[in-house]
Design an enzyme around this catalytic site. Structure first.
Site, short mmCIF file in Angstrom:
data_model
loop_
_atom_site.label_atom_id
_atom_site.label_comp_id
_atom_site.label_asym_id
_atom_site.label_seq_id
_atom_site.Cartn_x
_atom_site.Cartn_y
_atom_site.Cartn_z
N CYS A 4 17.08 54.89 19.91
CA CYS A 4 17.37 53.53 20.39
C CYS A 4 17.78 53.57 21.86
O CYS A 4 18.85 53.07 22.24
CB CYS A 4 18.44 52.85 19.53
N HIS A 5 16.96 54.21 22.64
CA HIS A 5 17.17 54.24 24.08
C HIS A 5 15.86 54.63 24.76
O HIS A 5 14.90 55.03 24.09
CB HIS A 5 18.29 55.24 24.45
N ALA A 6 15.85 54.48 26.08
CA ALA A 6 14.74 54.97 26.90
C ALA A 6 15.34 55.86 27.98
O ALA A 6 16.58 55.95 28.10
CB ALA A 6 13.99 53.80 27.52
#
Ligand code: TYD
Length: 136
Positions: free
Chosen positions: A48-50
């Protein structure tokens, strides 16, 4: 969105299988860090991140899991089910890892050392970041 999946060469003989991964040969970047997740609790969604600049290859070396990739416009789901296959994730891609089998070991090869500054953990910020980089 083009998903780059790798199928590595297993060196099999009567004793079993072995996969070797060399930087800039099997893996398209210099490997600065390796980490892995195991004992993932059922139902958990990780990631749940970039990343602003990090590149990674994910390999589920035992068990299976799914990876959701999102470039801000399009989403793709990639099942990882074999210890000789991997998925490449460039920078600017939102990723979620989920549906881990109880025996899953998800190994990540990364192009940089751990740097919290490189993370984009807020989805709206990610969307703005992809628009900003598109306009450059
Ligand atoms: P986290 O970023 O929450 O994992 P994910 O987003 O992939 O689900 O990381 C969990 C913890 O591990 C957090 O305290 C940071 C730490 N960590 C490191 O120390 N080094 C690393 O290379 C990574 C990926 C995480």
């Amino acid at each position: 969105m083009q998903v780059v999946k790798y199928v590595f060469q297993p060196h099999g003989d009567e004793r079993g299988q072995l996969v070797a991964l060399e930087e800039l040969k099997d893996i398209p970047f210099k490997i600065k860090r390796v980490y892995y997740m195991y004992d993932t609790v059922e139902g958990v969604v990780r990631g749940c991140h970039a990343h602003k600049s990090l590149e990674q290859i994910l390999i589920c070396i035992h068990g299976n899991c799914k990876i959701r990739l999102d470039n801000g416009k399009e989403k793709k789901i990639i099942p990882l089910e074999r210890p000789y296959e991997g998925v490449y994730i460039s920078n600017n891609i939102w990723r979620e890892m989920y549906d881990f089998s109880s025996d899953a070991v998800l190994m990540v090869l990364a192009s940089e050392l751990y740097d919290e500054e490189d993370y984009i953990r807020d989805y709206d910020e990610f969307i703005n970041f992809t628009k900003d980089t598109e306009n450059k």
